[in-house]
Write a protein that holds these residues in place. Structure first.
Motif, PDB file in Angstrom:
ATOM      1  N   LEU A  85       0.840  -1.199   0.000  1.00  9.40           N
ATOM      2  CA  LEU A  85       0.000   0.000   0.000  1.00  9.40           C
ATOM      3  C   LEU A  85       0.868   1.239   0.000  1.00  9.40           C
ATOM      4  O   LEU A  85       1.833   1.331   0.765  1.00  9.40           O
ATOM      5  CB  LEU A  85      -0.888   0.037   1.244  1.00  9.40           C
ATOM      6  N   ASN A  86       0.530   2.203  -0.850  1.00 11.13           N
ATOM      7  CA  ASN A  86       1.178   3.515  -0.876  1.00 11.13           C
ATOM      8  C   ASN A  86       0.092   4.546  -0.591  1.00 11.13           C
ATOM      9  O   ASN A  86      -0.775   4.780  -1.432  1.00 11.13           O
ATOM     10  CB  ASN A  86       1.835   3.783  -2.222  1.00 11.13           C
ATOM     11  N   ILE A  87       0.131   5.146   0.587  1.00 11.90           N
ATOM     12  CA  ILE A  87      -0.906   6.065   1.038  1.00 11.90           C
ATOM     13  C   ILE A  87      -0.342   7.477   1.000  1.00 11.90           C
ATOM     14  O   ILE A  87       0.538   7.827   1.781  1.00 11.90           O
ATOM     15  CB  ILE A  87      -1.384   5.707   2.453  1.00 11.90           C
ATOM     16  N   ASP A  88      -0.852   8.284   0.068  1.00  8.78           N
ATOM     17  CA  ASP A  88      -0.383   9.656  -0.118  1.00  8.78           C
ATOM     18  C   ASP A  88      -1.250  10.586   0.717  1.00  8.78           C
ATOM     19  O   ASP A  88      -2.451  10.711   0.477  1.00  8.78           O
ATOM     20  CB  ASP A  88      -0.468  10.025  -1.603  1.00  8.78           C
ATOM     21  N   ILE A  89      -0.647  11.229   1.722  1.00  4.06           N
ATOM     22  CA  ILE A  89      -1.376  12.104   2.640  1.00  4.06           C
ATOM     23  C   ILE A  89      -0.850  13.530   2.516  1.00  4.06           C
ATOM     24  O   ILE A  89       0.361  13.770   2.603  1.00  4.06           O
ATOM     25  CB  ILE A  89      -1.240  11.611   4.096  1.00  4.06           C
ATOM     26  N   LEU A  90      -1.760  14.471   2.283  1.00  2.00           N
ATOM     27  CA  LEU A  90      -1.445  15.894   2.240  1.00  2.00           C
ATOM     28  C   LEU A  90      -1.828  16.520   3.576  1.00  2.00           C
ATOM     29  O   LEU A  90      -2.883  16.201   4.135  1.00  2.00           O
ATOM     30  CB  LEU A  90      -2.209  16.578   1.106  1.00  2.00           C
ATOM     31  N   GLU A 162       3.415  16.933   2.480  1.00  3.57           N
ATOM     32  CA  GLU A 162       2.998  15.703   1.818  1.00  3.57           C
ATOM     33  C   GLU A 162       3.913  14.560   2.229  1.00  3.57           C
ATOM     34  O   GLU A 162       5.128  14.730   2.330  1.00  3.57           O
ATOM     35  CB  GLU A 162       3.028  15.860   0.302  1.00  3.57           C
ATOM     36  N   GLY A 163       3.331  13.387   2.479  1.00  2.00           N
ATOM     37  CA  GLY A 163       4.101  12.199   2.807  1.00  2.00           C
ATOM     38  C   GLY A 163       3.479  10.968   2.194  1.00  2.00           C
ATOM     39  O   GLY A 163       2.260  10.801   2.234  1.00  2.00           O
TER      40      GLY A 163
END
Length: 204
Positions: A85-90, A162-163
């Motif tokens: 899983l790649n979860i892009d959180i701003l 962003e991470g």
């Protein structure tokens, strides 16, 4: 890899699931899940659901595809399933976040001599530091299990806005091709395998 979820606006909350050491007691003023990308034998396209309850808890729901099996009539590639899983959180500038613990819940049915392994690895894109954990189930075993990870090292997202959090989960059974049978990961009652990530924030 599969893209899931439109952008979800999340309002920060000061209430956290459990006390969080070495971190601020509130999330940033605003953040959102921008997108989720996933792939692997345990999470075919259309099988992932990522939800949230507040700024500190991120539940991830897998389908029954995230199930490893072994036995006399089961092919070898069914003995291990994984999901990346790649979860892009701003989030608001001036903060970073980390996973401080995680809970995995599932179900197993293992004959005597069959060993099950549940693994997880956590890291952020562009960074070399990782955290991982492993739980072993030895047969005979039948019933639910819960795996709790206290992430042994703090792996923090970049300080900014962003991470990309990466979570690589795996379930596996051995031996392959033996007389014993085993099934691991699917929750029998709901057909769901659940992973709940607990997030902590800090100002930087």
């Amino acid at each position: 890899m599969k893209y899931a979820l439109p952008a979800l606006s999340l309002l920060a909350t000061t209430a956290l699931a459990t006390p969080i050491p070495d971190a601020v007691a509130a999330a940033p003023p605003a953040f959102k899940i921008n997108k989720v990308v996933y792939g692997g034998s345990g999470c075919p396209q259309g099988t992932i659901d990522v939800d949230y309850t507040n700024s500190a808890i991120l539940p991830i729901y897998f389908s029954k595809d995230f199930t490893a099996s072994v036995g006399p009539n089961i092919v070898a590639d069914q003995s291990r399933k994984n999901c990346q899983l790649n979860i892009d959180i701003l989030y608001s500038p001036g903060y970073s976040f980390s996973v401080y613990s995680a809970d995995y819940m599932g179900w197993g049915d293992l004959d005597d001599g069959v060993k099950g392994v549940v693994k997880a690895q956590y890291y952020f894109s562009g960074q070399t530091q990782t955290a991982s954990s492993t739980m072993v189930l030895n047969g005979p075993f039948t019933g639910k299990y819960t795996k709790h990870d206290d992430v042994p090292i703090s792996v923090w997202s970049p300080c900014g806005g962003e991470g990309m959090l990466n979570v690589n989960s795996e379930v596996a059974l051995t031996p392959m091709g033996g007389s014993g049978s085993g099934t691991l990961a699917a929750v029998k009652e709901s057909g769901r395998f659940t992973n709940v990530l607990y997030i902590k924030w800090r100002q930087c």
